[in-house]
Design a protein around this motif. Structure first.
Motif, short mmCIF file in Angstrom:
data_model
loop_
_atom_site.label_atom_id
_atom_site.label_comp_id
_atom_site.label_asym_id
_atom_site.label_seq_id
_atom_site.Cartn_x
_atom_site.Cartn_y
_atom_site.Cartn_z
N ASP A 1 -6.51 -11.87 0.89
CA ASP A 1 -7.81 -11.46 0.36
C ASP A 1 -8.29 -10.15 0.96
O ASP A 1 -9.37 -9.67 0.65
CB ASP A 1 -8.86 -12.56 0.61
CG ASP A 1 -9.02 -12.88 2.09
OD1 ASP A 1 -8.13 -12.48 2.88
OD2 ASP A 1 -10.03 -13.51 2.46
N SER B 1 0.12 -3.25 6.40
CA SER B 1 0.76 -3.64 5.14
C SER B 1 2.27 -3.70 5.30
O SER B 1 2.92 -4.66 4.88
CB SER B 1 0.39 -2.64 4.04
OG SER B 1 1.11 -2.89 2.85
N SER C 1 -5.28 -6.59 -4.74
CA SER C 1 -6.45 -5.94 -4.12
C SER C 1 -6.04 -4.89 -3.10
O SER C 1 -6.71 -3.88 -2.92
CB SER C 1 -7.35 -6.99 -3.46
OG SER C 1 -6.64 -7.70 -2.47
N GLU C 2 -4.91 -5.12 -2.43
CA GLU C 2 -4.39 -4.15 -1.47
C GLU C 2 -3.94 -2.87 -2.17
O GLU C 2 -4.24 -1.76 -1.74
CB GLU C 2 -3.23 -4.77 -0.70
CG GLU C 2 -2.61 -3.89 0.35
CD GLU C 2 -1.37 -4.52 0.97
OE1 GLU C 2 -0.51 -3.76 1.46
OE2 GLU C 2 -1.26 -5.76 0.96
N SER D 1 -10.85 -1.00 -7.72
CA SER D 1 -11.55 -1.24 -6.46
C SER D 1 -12.29 0.02 -6.04
O SER D 1 -11.71 1.12 -6.08
CB SER D 1 -10.55 -1.65 -5.37
OG SER D 1 -11.19 -1.76 -4.12
N SER E 1 -8.05 -6.00 1.76
CA SER E 1 -7.59 -4.79 1.09
C SER E 1 -7.57 -3.63 2.07
O SER E 1 -6.51 -3.11 2.41
CB SER E 1 -8.47 -4.48 -0.12
OG SER E 1 -9.84 -4.44 0.25
N LEU E 2 -8.73 -3.24 2.58
CA LEU E 2 -8.81 -2.08 3.46
C LEU E 2 -9.33 -2.50 4.82
O LEU E 2 -10.36 -3.16 4.93
CB LEU E 2 -9.75 -1.04 2.83
CG LEU E 2 -9.84 0.32 3.51
CD1 LEU E 2 -8.52 1.07 3.40
CD2 LEU E 2 -10.95 1.16 2.89
N THR F 1 -13.06 1.92 -3.33
CA THR F 1 -12.60 1.98 -1.95
C THR F 1 -13.70 2.38 -0.99
O THR F 1 -13.86 1.80 0.09
CB THR F 1 -11.43 2.98 -1.84
OG1 THR F 1 -10.43 2.62 -2.79
CG2 THR F 1 -10.82 2.95 -0.45
N THR G 1 -4.32 0.65 7.60
CA THR G 1 -3.99 -0.37 6.61
C THR G 1 -2.53 -0.28 6.19
O THR G 1 -1.86 -1.30 5.99
CB THR G 1 -4.90 -0.24 5.37
OG1 THR G 1 -6.27 -0.28 5.78
CG2 THR G 1 -4.68 -1.39 4.39
N LEU H 1 0.81 -1.22 0.00
CA LEU H 1 0.00 0.00 0.00
C LEU H 1 0.85 1.28 0.00
O LEU H 1 0.63 2.17 -0.84
CB LEU H 1 -0.97 -0.01 1.17
CG LEU H 1 -1.93 1.19 1.28
CD1 LEU H 1 -2.71 1.38 -0.01
CD2 LEU H 1 -2.87 1.03 2.46
N ILE I 1 -6.54 -0.12 -3.70
CA ILE I 1 -7.14 0.92 -2.87
C ILE I 1 -6.77 2.30 -3.42
O ILE I 1 -7.54 3.25 -3.35
CB ILE I 1 -6.67 0.79 -1.41
CG1 ILE I 1 -7.18 -0.51 -0.80
CG2 ILE I 1 -7.12 1.97 -0.56
CD1 ILE I 1 -6.58 -0.81 0.57
N ASN J 1 -1.33 -9.58 -4.05
CA ASN J 1 -1.25 -8.25 -3.43
C ASN J 1 -2.08 -7.20 -4.15
O ASN J 1 -2.15 -6.06 -3.70
CB ASN J 1 0.20 -7.76 -3.39
CG ASN J 1 1.08 -8.56 -2.45
OD1 ASN J 1 2.10 -9.10 -2.86
ND2 ASN J 1 0.69 -8.66 -1.19
#
Length: 512
Positions: free
Chosen positions: A262, A254, A143-144, A177, A264-265, A179, A250, A121, A147, A141
């Protein structure tokens, strides 16, 4: 031929760009320069195996890999992918004109499959700030990193996918995504709820006050009285995270590599409960390149220390400064890193080694003086920094079997949010003050004004309990929070009296 790829290094909760320069010329040997650690140096074997698996060759020439800026140490295996792509580009085995438009990170396995990396992130945030087109990284990674908007996040499973994408022979759609939708869908999604707790109304009241003002709490009571159960439910009555707080939280998780593949936020307040065998470095953070500790992982949430006297004294003492400053600074010879540590501390302890001192039914079997020695394991300065001292008594059979529905976390949280809203309006013009617990001494004098009757009551309590100046401020802050919960502009004598009763461990003769 010289080729350049771009990666990133993470220090604290921020990242900065690392330029990976690869030069392949006549000669022999492989050179890695730019202060790489052992994990980076060992990338040669992983890179060679991975590119050979897909039919490419490792040049039998002089290869120089430079990680710039060269005076800052690089660590970890996440540089495998950009190094491999740089070698293939410098040896003219691939044509990748778009390579320099992307930040590339990823660990290679021997068969060319990409493994997830830490700190994605903050790397994505820095890539967008530096105006790169996108970020190529392991699919796990993606999906992270997604954001971050206005950045093409390209998740790949193998080095071949990355090569084909850069050469234009494979089309990979950037992961997008929403957010805000993701954040609001998971808001207040807590498994534990106060409606499950029968009885213990006085403890619930104390935790409501703590949540409303951001105060620290210690619960003292016999084993099995429900201290841990109540502590686990505290995040469910705290105000929901803002989007900014969620992103900040996050980033810390991270960097520490604590996000699941799985996830992300983080949209619920963290709850950290380290074991009492934890070291001081694990609690506050540290390492050669400093990593966040438990107090930073609890940022914007709750740090729960169960069986407080069992923690090593050195571990507890290192918390004193972060509790006041709400951040921790870790200094090394060449670098100093700040980690945010704005957490609520909730601690629990037995009143004595056997656990039954002051128990209404069971008899304490501890020898004279043992109770006081047990309590002395927790230093006075640390107890001064804890606003509420709450005695927990066992729940009776009638309360446990009662059919009356207990108040839910949502109902309590509504009152907490109203109190916090008043505090936000009150502290609008004050930097870094968002709740009553954060007030500095000067602001306490302005905000926590009490009448003559209140001053007389507080003076009597101070003299009888022998309270310190810090405890005096704590009582005023807690009484201000109680007044906020009652929608009262002034601190009344009943608010002050309730705040004074939450200084159990200061009472003379409490431990015999």
């Amino acid at each position: 031929m010289l080729a350049k790829t771009y990666g990133s290094a993470v220090y604290g909760v921020d990242a900065f760009t690392v330029t990976i320069e690869v030069n392949v010329t006549g000669g022999t040997k492989y050179y890695m320069v730019g202060l790489p650690d052992n994990a980076v140096k060992e990338s040669l074997q992983r890179v060679e195996s991975a590119i050979r698996h897909y039919g490419y060759r490792m040049p039998r020439q002089r290869i120089v890999v430079n990680l710039a800026p060269a005076d800052i140490r690089k660590e970890g295996s996440a540089y495998d992918l950009p190094i491999a792509l740089g070698i293939l580009r410098a040896s003219e085995q691939i044509e990748a004109p778009a390579l320099e438009q992307y930040v590339v990170m990823g660990e290679l396995s021997l068969d060319g499959v990409l493994r997830p990396v830490k700190g994605v992130l903050p790397i994505a945030v820095e890539a967008r700030r530096q105006k790169y087109k996108g970020f190529i990284l392991p699919k796990e990674n993606a999906s992270e990193a997604a954001i971050v908007n206005n950045l093409d996040v390209i998740g790949v499973e193998t080095i071949r996918e990355a090569i084909e994408f850069l050469e234009g022979t494979r089309d990979i759609a950037p992961l997008v995504s929403d957010t805000r939708e993701l954040f609001f869908n998971q808001l207040n999604d807590y498994a534990a709820d106060f409606s499950d707790v029968q009885g213990q109304e006085n403890i619930k009241r104390a935790l409501e006050i703590a949540a409303a003002g951001g105060h620290n709490v210690i619960m003292i009571g016999p084993p099995g009285a429900g201290k841990t159960m109540l502590a686990k439910r505290l995040p469910s009555i705290l105000p929901p995270l803002t989007l900014h707080e969620a992103l900040e939280t996050t980033k810390i998780h991270s960097v520490a590599g604590r996000l699941s593949t799985d996830a992300s936020l983080i949209s619920t307040r963290p709850f950290r409960a380290p074991h009492h065998t934890i070291s001081d470095v694990a609690l506050v953070g540290g390492g050669g390149i400093p990593q966040p500790g438990e107090i930073s992982l609890a940022h914007n949430g709750v740090l729960f220390l169960d069986e407080l006297p069992e923690f090593k004294r050195t571990v507890l003492e290192v918390m004193r400064q972060p509790l006041e400053e709400r951040r921790v600074t870790i200094s090394r010879a060449k670098i100093s890193v700040d980690f945010p540590a704005n957490f609520m501390l909730i601690a629990s302890m037995n009143p004595c080694p056997c656990g039954y001192y002051n128990h209404p039914e069971k008899e304490c079997v501890c020898a004279p003086g043992v109770v006081q020695r047990y309590l002395n394991k927790v230093s006075g300065p640390l107890l001064d920094r804890i606003d509420l001292h709450v005695e927990v008594t066992p729940v009776s059979f009638d309360e446990m079997t009662a059919t009356r529905k207990a108040e839910s976390s949502e109902q309590i949280r509504d009152r907490v949010i109203r109190a916090r809203t008043q505090q936000q309006e009150r502290f609008q013009g004050h930097k870094d003050v968002f709740s009553n617990a954060m007030m500095p001494s000067q602001l306490v004098k302005e905000v926590c004004v009490i009448n003559q009757a209140g001053r007389t009551l507080l003076k009597t309590a101070m003299e009888r309990l022998g309270l310190s100046a810090r405890a005096y401020d704590r009582i005023l802050k807690v009484s201000r929070t109680i007044a906020d919960l009652a929608d009262s502009e002034d601190i009344k004598i009943e608010h002050l009296a309730e705040a004074i009763q939450y200084r159990s461990l200061d009472r003379e003769g409490w431990a015999g």
